[in-house]
Design an enzyme around this catalytic site. Structure first.
Site, PDB file in Angstrom:
ATOM      1  N   CYS A   1       9.911  55.130   7.997  1.00 18.70           N
ATOM      2  CA  CYS A   1       9.359  55.138   6.709  1.00 18.70           C
ATOM      3  C   CYS A   1       9.806  56.699   6.027  1.00 18.70           C
ATOM      4  CB  CYS A   1       7.907  54.940   6.465  1.00 18.70           C
ATOM      5  SG  CYS A   1       7.695  53.176   6.632  1.00 18.70           S
TER       6      CYS A   1
ATOM      7  N   GLY B   1      10.728  47.968  25.339  1.00 20.75           N
ATOM      8  CA  GLY B   1      11.498  49.317  25.299  1.00 20.75           C
ATOM      9  C   GLY B   1      11.315  49.744  23.782  1.00 20.75           C
TER      10      GLY B   1
ATOM     11  N   CYS C   1       5.227  57.014  10.111  1.00 18.84           N
ATOM     12  CA  CYS C   1       6.272  56.078  10.506  1.00 18.84           C
ATOM     13  C   CYS C   1       7.532  57.001  10.304  1.00 18.84           C
ATOM     14  CB  CYS C   1       6.339  54.884   9.920  1.00 18.84           C
ATOM     15  SG  CYS C   1       7.851  54.111  10.199  1.00 18.84           S
TER      16      CYS C   1
ATOM     17  N   HIS D   1       7.759  47.837   5.662  1.00 11.02           N
ATOM     18  CA  HIS D   1       7.332  48.293   7.240  1.00 11.02           C
ATOM     19  C   HIS D   1       6.545  47.156   7.749  1.00 11.02           C
ATOM     20  CE1 HIS D   1       5.891  50.783  10.434  1.00 11.02           C
ATOM     21  NE2 HIS D   1       4.938  49.995  10.420  1.00 11.02           N
TER      22      HIS D   1
ATOM     23  N   HIS E   1       9.002  50.164  13.947  1.00  8.61           N
ATOM     24  CA  HIS E   1       9.210  49.682  12.477  1.00  8.61           C
ATOM     25  C   HIS E   1      10.581  48.883  12.726  1.00  8.61           C
ATOM     26  CE1 HIS E   1       9.997  50.850   8.094  1.00  8.61           C
ATOM     27  NE2 HIS E   1      10.788  49.810   8.399  1.00  8.61           N
TER      28      HIS E   1
ATOM     29  N   ASN F   1      14.760  45.849  19.999  1.00 10.26           N
ATOM     30  CA  ASN F   1      13.575  45.906  20.876  1.00 10.26           C
ATOM     31  C   ASN F   1      12.219  45.542  20.490  1.00 10.26           C
ATOM     32  OD1 ASN F   1      15.225  46.570  22.998  1.00 10.26           O
ATOM     33  ND2 ASN F   1      15.343  48.704  22.232  1.00 10.26           N
TER      34      ASN F   1
ATOM     35  N   HIS G   1      13.630  47.110  13.325  1.00  7.04           N
ATOM     36  CA  HIS G   1      15.028  47.930  13.284  1.00  7.04           C
ATOM     37  C   HIS G   1      16.137  47.186  14.442  1.00  7.04           C
ATOM     38  CE1 HIS G   1      13.063  50.080  16.475  1.00  7.04           C
ATOM     39  NE2 HIS G   1      14.273  50.532  16.898  1.00  7.04           N
TER      40      HIS G   1
ATOM     41  N   HIS H   1      19.679  47.560  16.358  1.00  2.23           N
ATOM     42  CA  HIS H   1      20.791  48.445  16.862  1.00  2.23           C
ATOM     43  C   HIS H   1      22.075  47.953  16.787  1.00  2.23           C
ATOM     44  CE1 HIS H   1      17.878  51.283  19.130  1.00  2.23           C
ATOM     45  NE2 HIS H   1      17.040  50.121  19.096  1.00  2.23           N
TER      46      HIS H   1
ATOM     47  N   ASP I   1      21.949  56.353  14.844  1.00  2.00           N
ATOM     48  CA  ASP I   1      20.875  56.903  15.500  1.00  2.00           C
ATOM     49  C   ASP I   1      20.867  57.957  16.078  1.00  2.00           C
ATOM     50  OD1 ASP I   1      18.981  54.650  17.788  1.00  2.00           O
ATOM     51  OD2 ASP I   1      19.489  57.105  18.433  1.00  2.00           O
TER      52      ASP I   1
HETATM   53  P1  DGP Z   1      13.822  51.517  19.982  1.00  2.00           P
HETATM   54  O1  DGP Z   1      13.700  52.006  21.354  1.00  2.00           O
HETATM   55  O2  DGP Z   1      14.356  50.277  19.878  1.00  2.00           O
HETATM   56  O3  DGP Z   1      12.391  51.777  19.156  1.00  2.00           O
HETATM   57  O4  DGP Z   1      14.729  52.498  19.236  1.00  2.00           O
HETATM   58  C1  DGP Z   1      14.425  53.514  18.558  1.00  2.00           C
HETATM   59  C2  DGP Z   1      15.655  54.492  18.185  1.00  2.00           C
HETATM   60  O5  DGP Z   1      15.622  55.209  17.053  1.00  2.00           O
HETATM   61  C3  DGP Z   1      16.102  55.197  19.327  1.00  2.00           C
HETATM   62  O6  DGP Z   1      17.393  54.834  19.802  1.00  2.00           O
HETATM   63  C4  DGP Z   1      16.409  56.702  18.719  1.00  2.00           C
HETATM   64  C5  DGP Z   1      16.150  56.323  17.284  1.00  2.00           C
HETATM   65  N1  DGP Z   1      15.342  57.516  16.773  1.00  2.00           N
HETATM   66  C6  DGP Z   1      14.202  58.024  16.844  1.00  2.00           C
HETATM   67  N2  DGP Z   1      13.913  58.708  16.310  1.00  2.00           N
HETATM   68  C7  DGP Z   1      14.783  59.023  15.263  1.00  2.00           C
HETATM   69  C8  DGP Z   1      14.930  59.676  14.143  1.00  2.00           C
HETATM   70  O7  DGP Z   1      13.895  60.650  13.611  1.00  2.00           O
HETATM   71  N3  DGP Z   1      16.089  59.613  13.398  1.00  2.00           N
HETATM   72  C9  DGP Z   1      17.120  58.766  13.763  1.00  2.00           C
HETATM   73  N4  DGP Z   1      18.271  58.953  13.045  1.00  2.00           N
HETATM   74  N5  DGP Z   1      16.903  58.177  14.768  1.00  2.00           N
HETATM   75  C10 DGP Z   1      15.849  58.033  15.497  1.00  2.00           C
END
Ligand code: DGP
Length: 110
Positions: free
Chosen positions: A7, A92, A4, A46, A97, A86, A99, A101, A30
């Site tokens: 994680c 989407g 993950c 998690h 995990h 999401n 989260h 935004h 992000d």
């Molecule tokens: P979602 O679509 O809600 O699962 O958004 C996942 C978000 O996570 C997406 O906007 C890009 C971000 N993301 C993916 N991988 C990484 C990473 O390795 N580091 C960071 N900081 N953000 C990441």
């Protein structure tokens, strides 16, 4: 949880631009920002998505909500931000995990 990405950020196995952390929650920027301010607020435990948060877990749910508010304040966007989670691939969700935004700024994708 193994494999993950969030994680791994929590465990400092990969870097993250961390803006807030306490015992149960972390927030980092992000990597693919959709807005001038785009921060992810992430419970350290998690859960795949909001669907997995136990119904009785008011402590976690409340802490997450307050952390979102506090992080928004810290980022200077109070009064002008959007919170999105999401829940599942059809919505989407890419990282499985839980989260939230925080999106703020003039232009962002809803
Ligand atoms: P979602 O679509 O809600 O699962 O958004 C996942 C978000 O996570 C997406 O906007 C890009 C971000 N993301 C993916 N991988 C990484 C990473 O390795 N580091 C960071 N900081 N953000 C990441």
């Amino acid at each position: 949880m193994q494999n993950c990405i969030f994680c791994k950020i929590i465990a400092r196995e990969i870097p993250g631009d961390i803006v807030f952390e306490d015992d149960s929650i972390i927030a980092f920027r992000d990597i693919q920002p959709l807005a001038p301010v785009h921060v992810l607020v992430v419970p350290k435990e998690h859960y795949r998505s909001l669907d997995e948060l136990p119904s009785g877990d008011l402590l976690n749910a409340g802490n997450i909500l307050l952390a979102i508010k506090n992080v928004a304040e810290q980022l200077g966007v109070s009064g002008g931000y959007k919170v999105v989670t999401n829940c599942g691939e059809p919505a989407g969700q890419v990282v499985p995990h839980l989260h939230f935004h925080i999106l703020a700024g003039k232009k962002f994708v809803p």
